[in-house]
Design an enzyme around this catalytic site. Structure first.
Site, mmCIF file in Angstrom:
data_model
loop_
_atom_site.group_PDB
_atom_site.id
_atom_site.type_symbol
_atom_site.label_atom_id
_atom_site.label_comp_id
_atom_site.label_asym_id
_atom_site.label_seq_id
_atom_site.Cartn_x
_atom_site.Cartn_y
_atom_site.Cartn_z
ATOM 1 N N ASP A 184 0.846 -1.197 0.000
ATOM 2 C CA ASP A 184 0.000 0.000 0.000
ATOM 3 C C ASP A 184 0.881 1.246 0.000
ATOM 4 O O ASP A 184 2.104 1.172 0.077
ATOM 5 C CB ASP A 184 -0.940 0.003 1.213
ATOM 6 N N ASN B 29 -7.721 -1.279 13.835
ATOM 7 C CA ASN B 29 -9.101 -1.485 13.399
ATOM 8 C C ASN B 29 -9.255 -2.772 12.589
ATOM 9 O O ASN B 29 -10.309 -3.019 11.999
ATOM 10 C CB ASN B 29 -9.597 -0.286 12.589
ATOM 11 N N HIS C 124 -7.439 -3.530 9.886
ATOM 12 C CA HIS C 124 -7.142 -3.411 8.454
ATOM 13 C C HIS C 124 -5.897 -4.195 8.065
ATOM 14 O O HIS C 124 -4.998 -4.430 8.870
ATOM 15 C CB HIS C 124 -7.049 -1.946 8.001
ATOM 16 N N GLU D 211 -9.624 -1.193 4.692
ATOM 17 C CA GLU D 211 -10.216 -0.704 5.928
ATOM 18 C C GLU D 211 -11.508 -1.477 6.248
ATOM 19 O O GLU D 211 -11.983 -2.273 5.430
ATOM 20 C CB GLU D 211 -10.518 0.789 5.778
#
Length: 241
Positions: A67, A136, A138, A143
């Site tokens: 990413d 979270n 991810h 996400e």
């Protein structure tokens, strides 16, 4: 999932590195994807040392990015590419021709996604994938509520990701979007290594291993992957035992 609990961060990093070394020796021309957060830095250090000792050669590997922060590139401190350059590519002498990364500063991010998908397709699938996990849940910038059937894409960053981002940059960056490999790429990888350390990751690792699979917690999808190795230190594993 094959779960390993190490005594500390250093031991966890070393164990993950040894698996990577073993896998690359089995296939020296592997297509490799390493996450570029803080958690993998210890693993990178072990790999660099292995290269210097002559225990490992990365010369035939191809490296792709997981990413990148949209708006940031290789010259921006804290970007994914800059982190990989500083901690792995430059110390190991990886040639630029063997690196294919997202350019977060591109004016055509959709073309960046297509180029990445085409590059992976030309090499089959990812052979070896090293992942961290976000608070979270991810994976990369997939996400919460990410599409499990997607390939590379541009996404809005979750509020938690934006809050955590400040630790990576020496000055303020207003990051709002990310460009990332999709979940489908991750699930098609031959071998996946998931690493986590510290008590701050204990709750998400409990969910990663024990929660039902749901797009609300993207890391849970790895329960469906046939070849996942999980390395945690004792703090991250505190709620798993």
């Amino acid at each position: 999932m094959k779960t390993h609990i190490a005594r500390n961060y250093h031991e966890m990093s070393s164990q993950a590195a040894e698996l990577i070394i073993h896998q690359i020796k089995q296939k020296p021309d592997s297509l490799v994807c390493f996450a570029a957060g803080n958690t993998p830095l210890g693993t990178f250090s072990c790999l660099v040392e292995a290269v210097r000792q002559g225990r490992l050669s990365l010369d035939q590997c191809k490296f792709i990015s997981l990413d990148e922060w949209v708006g940031l590139g290789a010259s921006d401190e804290g970007s994914c590419r800059e982190t990989m350059d500083r901690h792995l590519f430059e110390p190991c002498g990886i040639k630029e021709q063997n690196i294919h990364f997202f350019n977060g500063t591109s004016n055509d991010l959709e073309a960046e996604c297509k180029a990445m998908d085409d590059f992976i397709g030309a090499h089959g699938t990812i052979d070896l994938l090293l992942l961290g996990v976000g608070m979270n849940g991810h994976l990369g910038f997939n996400e919460p509520y990410a599409d499990f059937e997607g390939y590379s894409y541009v996404t809005d960053l979750d509020s938690t990701t934006k809050q955590v981002s400040v630790k990576y940059f020496p000055d303020h960056k207003d990051v709002q979007k990310g460009i990332t490999l999709g979940i489908k790429h991750l699930m098609q990888a031959g071998t996946v290594i998931l690493i986590a350390d510290g008590d701050k990751k204990a709750d998400i690792m409990r969910k990663a291993l024990k929660h039902e699979v749901t797009s609300e917690i993207p890391v849970t999808v790895l329960q469906r992957h046939p070849n996942v190795y999980v390395y945690m230190d004792e703090a991250a594993a505190a709620l798993v035992r």
